[in-house]
Design a protein around this motif. Structure first.
Motif, short mmCIF file in Angstrom:
data_model
loop_
_atom_site.label_atom_id
_atom_site.label_comp_id
_atom_site.label_asym_id
_atom_site.label_seq_id
_atom_site.Cartn_x
_atom_site.Cartn_y
_atom_site.Cartn_z
N ALA A 50 0.83 -1.21 0.00
CA ALA A 50 0.00 0.00 0.00
C ALA A 50 0.86 1.26 0.00
O ALA A 50 0.52 2.26 -0.65
CB ALA A 50 -0.93 0.00 1.20
N ASP A 51 1.97 1.21 0.73
CA ASP A 51 2.82 2.39 0.86
C ASP A 51 3.64 2.68 -0.41
O ASP A 51 4.20 3.77 -0.54
CB ASP A 51 3.79 2.24 2.04
CG ASP A 51 3.07 2.31 3.38
OD1 ASP A 51 1.89 2.74 3.41
OD2 ASP A 51 3.68 1.91 4.40
N SER A 52 3.70 1.73 -1.31
CA SER A 52 4.51 1.96 -2.51
C SER A 52 3.81 2.91 -3.49
O SER A 52 4.43 3.37 -4.44
CB SER A 52 4.84 0.64 -3.19
OG SER A 52 3.67 0.02 -3.69
N GLY A 53 2.56 3.20 -3.24
CA GLY A 53 1.85 4.19 -4.04
C GLY A 53 1.34 3.64 -5.36
O GLY A 53 1.50 2.47 -5.69
N ALA A 54 0.72 4.53 -6.11
CA ALA A 54 0.16 4.15 -7.41
C ALA A 54 1.29 4.11 -8.43
O ALA A 54 2.01 5.08 -8.63
CB ALA A 54 -0.90 5.15 -7.82
N SER A 55 1.43 2.97 -9.09
CA SER A 55 2.54 2.84 -10.04
C SER A 55 2.25 3.54 -11.36
O SER A 55 3.17 3.89 -12.09
CB SER A 55 2.84 1.36 -10.28
OG SER A 55 1.68 0.69 -10.74
N GLY A 56 0.99 3.80 -11.69
CA GLY A 56 0.64 4.43 -12.95
C GLY A 56 1.00 5.90 -13.02
O GLY A 56 1.12 6.47 -14.10
N ALA A 57 1.22 6.55 -11.90
CA ALA A 57 1.52 7.98 -11.87
C ALA A 57 3.01 8.25 -12.06
O ALA A 57 3.41 9.41 -12.13
CB ALA A 57 1.05 8.57 -10.55
N LEU A 58 3.82 7.22 -12.15
CA LEU A 58 5.27 7.38 -12.24
C LEU A 58 5.73 7.29 -13.70
O LEU A 58 5.00 6.81 -14.56
CB LEU A 58 5.95 6.27 -11.43
CG LEU A 58 5.62 6.23 -9.93
CD1 LEU A 58 6.19 4.96 -9.31
CD2 LEU A 58 6.20 7.45 -9.22
N PRO A 59 6.96 7.74 -13.96
CA PRO A 59 7.52 7.54 -15.31
C PRO A 59 7.58 6.04 -15.61
O PRO A 59 7.57 5.19 -14.72
CB PRO A 59 8.92 8.13 -15.21
CG PRO A 59 8.88 9.04 -14.04
CD PRO A 59 7.84 8.52 -13.11
N LEU A 60 7.65 5.71 -16.89
CA LEU A 60 7.52 4.33 -17.36
C LEU A 60 8.45 3.35 -16.64
O LEU A 60 8.01 2.31 -16.16
CB LEU A 60 7.74 4.27 -18.87
CG LEU A 60 7.54 2.90 -19.50
CD1 LEU A 60 6.14 2.38 -19.26
CD2 LEU A 60 7.85 2.95 -20.97
N TYR A 69 7.63 -4.73 -8.12
CA TYR A 69 7.81 -4.76 -6.66
C TYR A 69 6.51 -5.18 -5.99
O TYR A 69 6.49 -6.07 -5.14
CB TYR A 69 8.25 -3.37 -6.19
CG TYR A 69 8.32 -3.20 -4.69
CD1 TYR A 69 9.36 -3.76 -3.95
CD2 TYR A 69 7.35 -2.45 -4.01
CE1 TYR A 69 9.43 -3.59 -2.57
CE2 TYR A 69 7.42 -2.27 -2.64
CZ TYR A 69 8.45 -2.84 -1.92
OH TYR A 69 8.53 -2.67 -0.57
N LYS A 70 5.38 -4.56 -6.38
CA LYS A 70 4.09 -4.91 -5.80
C LYS A 70 3.72 -6.36 -6.11
O LYS A 70 3.21 -7.08 -5.25
CB LYS A 70 2.99 -3.99 -6.33
CG LYS A 70 2.98 -2.63 -5.71
CD LYS A 70 1.80 -1.83 -6.25
CE LYS A 70 1.75 -0.47 -5.60
NZ LYS A 70 0.61 0.32 -6.07
N GLN A 71 4.01 -6.78 -7.33
CA GLN A 71 3.69 -8.16 -7.69
C GLN A 71 4.52 -9.13 -6.85
O GLN A 71 4.00 -10.15 -6.38
CB GLN A 71 3.96 -8.39 -9.18
CG GLN A 71 3.51 -9.76 -9.65
CD GLN A 71 3.68 -9.92 -11.15
OE1 GLN A 71 4.35 -9.13 -11.82
NE2 GLN A 71 3.07 -10.97 -11.68
N ALA A 72 5.79 -8.82 -6.64
CA ALA A 72 6.64 -9.68 -5.80
C ALA A 72 6.11 -9.72 -4.37
O ALA A 72 6.07 -10.79 -3.74
CB ALA A 72 8.08 -9.18 -5.83
N LEU A 73 5.69 -8.56 -3.85
CA LEU A 73 5.12 -8.53 -2.50
C LEU A 73 3.85 -9.38 -2.42
O LEU A 73 3.63 -10.10 -1.43
CB LEU A 73 4.80 -7.09 -2.08
CG LEU A 73 5.99 -6.20 -1.74
CD1 LEU A 73 5.53 -4.77 -1.48
CD2 LEU A 73 6.74 -6.75 -0.55
#
Length: 145
Positions: A50-60, A69-73
């Motif tokens: 949850a703390d890693s934030g939204a991945s879509g808002a970051l550069p590619l 990272y989220k998938q590994a978690l």
């Protein structure tokens, strides 16, 4: 085997069952601690995800990295959930073993208590008989003086 030998053997068996129950209780305590560690790890993994934030808002590149990272978690968390489920199933088996050991110990303790009460009653009966015989002997001595 005489009556005292039987009581001593029963007392030894009760002690052995006490030892078995205490060992199983210790195992259950260790298993409970491990279950709590699993649960705490799952909470931490959820928090990290949850703390890693939204991945879509970051550069590619960062977005891809964050997604992996989220998938590994999530994979680790799923593995922990499976392991926790297996561990809890093992705990249920251990709890049944503890309950059975406690029941065996209690059954032996009841038999030992019954034997001890019977022995005490028999000893009281013998003591009463001996006192009666002594009283009769004293009375008879008094009659023939």
């Amino acid at each position: 085997m005489n009556e005292n030998g039987a009581k001593d053997s029963l007392a030894t068996l009760v002690q052995l069952r006490d030892t078995e129950v205490e060992r199983l209780r210790g195992d259950m305590a260790a298993q409970t601690a491990l279950r709590e560690r699993y649960r705490n790890n799952l909470e931490r993994l959820s928090g990290l995800c949850a703390d890693s934030g939204a991945s879509g808002a970051l550069p590619l590149a960062q977005s891809l990295n964050c997604g992996q990272y989220k998938q590994a978690l999530m994979v680790i968390a799923d593995t922990h959930r499976v392991d926790l489920g297996l561990h809890e199933a093992g705990m249920a088996v251990s709890q049944r073993a503890l309950n059975a050991a406690w029941a065996r110990r209690e059954a032996l303790d009841q038999v030992l208590s019954q034997k001890q009460r019977a022995a005490a009653t028999e000893q009281q009966r013998r003591d009463g008989k001996r006192h009666d015989e002594l009283a009769t002997e004293l009375w008879l001595r008094g009659q023939f003086k």
